[in-house]
Write a protein that holds these residues in place. Sequence first.
Motif, PDB file in Angstrom:
ATOM      1  N   PRO A   1       6.604   5.851  11.403  1.00 54.80           N
ATOM      2  CA  PRO A   1       5.366   5.795  10.620  1.00 54.80           C
ATOM      3  C   PRO A   1       5.424   6.700   9.396  1.00 54.80           C
ATOM      4  CG  PRO A   1       4.862   5.888  12.953  1.00 54.80           C
ATOM      5  CD  PRO A   1       6.345   6.093  12.830  1.00 54.80           C
TER       6      PRO A   1
ATOM      7  N   ASP B   1       5.800  -6.407   3.866  1.00 50.81           N
ATOM      8  CA  ASP B   1       4.695  -7.058   4.568  1.00 50.81           C
ATOM      9  C   ASP B   1       4.675  -6.464   5.969  1.00 50.81           C
ATOM     10  OD1 ASP B   1       3.003  -8.646   6.029  1.00 50.81           O
ATOM     11  OD2 ASP B   1       3.847 -10.558   5.354  1.00 50.81           O
ATOM     12  N   TRP B   2       3.730  -5.559   6.225  1.00 46.32           N
ATOM     13  CA  TRP B   2       3.735  -4.808   7.475  1.00 46.32           C
ATOM     14  C   TRP B   2       3.417  -5.674   8.685  1.00 46.32           C
ATOM     15  CZ3 TRP B   2       6.392  -0.678   7.569  1.00 46.32           C
ATOM     16  CH2 TRP B   2       6.513   0.111   6.417  1.00 46.32           C
ATOM     17  N   SER B   3       2.873  -6.874   8.469  1.00 45.62           N
ATOM     18  CA  SER B   3       2.608  -7.751   9.607  1.00 45.62           C
ATOM     19  C   SER B   3       3.896  -8.189  10.291  1.00 45.62           C
ATOM     20  CB  SER B   3       1.812  -8.988   9.164  1.00 45.62           C
ATOM     21  OG  SER B   3       2.606  -9.833   8.334  1.00 45.62           O
TER      22      SER B   3
ATOM     23  N   TYR C   1       6.301  -6.308  11.058  1.00 48.01           N
ATOM     24  CA  TYR C   1       6.813  -5.221  11.891  1.00 48.01           C
ATOM     25  C   TYR C   1       5.934  -4.929  13.103  1.00 48.01           C
ATOM     26  CZ  TYR C   1       9.684  -4.445   7.752  1.00 48.01           C
ATOM     27  OH  TYR C   1      10.561  -4.605   6.710  1.00 48.01           O
ATOM     28  N   GLN C   2       4.783  -5.587  13.178  1.00 48.62           N
ATOM     29  CA  GLN C   2       3.875  -5.329  14.289  1.00 48.62           C
ATOM     30  C   GLN C   2       4.537  -5.691  15.623  1.00 48.62           C
ATOM     31  OE1 GLN C   2       0.248  -7.461  13.484  1.00 48.62           O
ATOM     32  NE2 GLN C   2      -0.388  -6.070  11.858  1.00 48.62           N
ATOM     33  N   ASP C   3       4.348  -4.815  16.598  1.00 54.17           N
ATOM     34  CA  ASP C   3       4.873  -5.016  17.949  1.00 54.17           C
ATOM     35  C   ASP C   3       6.404  -5.076  17.982  1.00 54.17           C
ATOM     36  OD1 ASP C   3       2.218  -5.193  18.975  1.00 54.17           O
ATOM     37  OD2 ASP C   3       2.145  -7.299  18.363  1.00 54.17           O
ATOM     38  N   THR C   4       7.051  -4.398  17.039  1.00 54.21           N
ATOM     39  CA  THR C   4       8.510  -4.272  17.046  1.00 54.21           C
ATOM     40  C   THR C   4       8.859  -2.799  16.878  1.00 54.21           C
ATOM     41  OG1 THR C   4       9.012  -4.385  14.662  1.00 54.21           O
ATOM     42  CG2 THR C   4       8.605  -6.474  15.794  1.00 54.21           C
ATOM     43  N   THR C   5      10.121  -2.467  17.074  1.00 56.38           N
ATOM     44  CA  THR C   5      10.591  -1.099  16.838  1.00 56.38           C
ATOM     45  C   THR C   5      11.173  -0.955  15.438  1.00 56.38           C
ATOM     46  OG1 THR C   5      12.765  -1.648  17.773  1.00 56.38           O
ATOM     47  CG2 THR C   5      11.095  -0.751  19.281  1.00 56.38           C
TER      48      THR C   5
ATOM     49  N   SER D   1      11.183  -0.855  11.186  1.00 60.86           N
ATOM     50  CA  SER D   1      10.332  -0.245  10.179  1.00 60.86           C
ATOM     51  C   SER D   1      10.955  -0.432   8.795  1.00 60.86           C
ATOM     52  CB  SER D   1      10.123   1.244  10.473  1.00 60.86           C
ATOM     53  OG  SER D   1       9.130   1.782   9.628  1.00 60.86           O
TER      54      SER D   1
ATOM     55  N   ASN E   1      10.434 -11.876  17.340  1.00 57.54           N
ATOM     56  CA  ASN E   1       9.168 -12.044  16.630  1.00 57.54           C
ATOM     57  C   ASN E   1       9.323 -11.710  15.148  1.00 57.54           C
ATOM     58  OD1 ASN E   1       7.663 -12.873  18.877  1.00 57.54           O
ATOM     59  ND2 ASN E   1       7.227 -10.749  19.483  1.00 57.54           N
TER      60      ASN E   1
ATOM     61  N   LYS F   1       8.815 -14.457  12.070  1.00 54.04           N
ATOM     62  CA  LYS F   1       7.814 -14.231  11.018  1.00 54.04           C
ATOM     63  C   LYS F   1       8.477 -14.079   9.656  1.00 54.04           C
ATOM     64  CE  LYS F   1       5.720 -10.877  13.335  1.00 54.04           C
ATOM     65  NZ  LYS F   1       4.739  -9.795  13.650  1.00 54.04           N
TER      66      LYS F   1
END
Length: 266
Positions: A112, A164-166, A168-172, A174, A218, A222
């Motif tokens: 983060p 596009d941060w979507s 990376y959601q629910d992944t490790t 970054s 995922n 995406k």
Amino acid sequence: MKSVHSLMDMSGKVAMVTGATGNLGHVIAETIAELNGSLVLLDKPNSNFDLITDRLKKNFDIKILCYECDFECEKSRNSTFHTLSKDIDSLNCLINNAAFTSSSNLDGWSCPFEEQSIFTMKRAFEVNLTAVFHLSKTITPILKKTGKGSIINISSIYGKYAPDWSLYQDTTLSNPAGYALSKAAIDQLTRWLATTIAPEIRVNAISPGGIYRKQDRNFVNKYSQKTPLGRMACENDLKGAIAYLASDLSEYVTGQILEVNGGWGI
């Protein structure tokens, strides 16, 4: 009038590749070998050069030299580059590929934003940008001797586009700020050098899209949906761009950022 075949033939020419033992480095070196060019390969200490040189020497009748260099350390760069300047009389192409990437295992890197480390960002800039400047500056006099030298910098879509941060959601996975910032700087260094060391040397960059390396499914799905070609890149997708910019096929092309990204961002 020269044929396309003669323009792309690199017989008697030498290309230097940094980060040569990595996935993309392998493909870059192989591309030059397929064009009959000889190679000078650079990578960090303890790299497995044998893995790439054994295969290339088995398939191609070319000369290959290998050098270790800690691109993060100015003292190591000075030592290696001094040796290179003494060992190499002629060089036609420099391909700056070595870099920390978003998947590099560094503290305070792929995490983060609030946890990203200034120290690690400085390390990344040293490898991704300062070392590119340093090597290009050192090798320019040798490249100029040919009158038709070429520098190719490996950039990234994130040198131009925001993440596009979507994805990376629910992944490790970054997208470190330092990676994007260093690649944006590489794009501008490419343009700056193109006007500074012309006309003897052309300077261009290749900006790849995300390369598939068995990432989270995922993320891959995406990401693929965002590209008109419907997939992530593979290393072989870069071979045409390397062949074009390294050879005389592009002898009237300089200062360009060639995007090889499946249509990302259009």
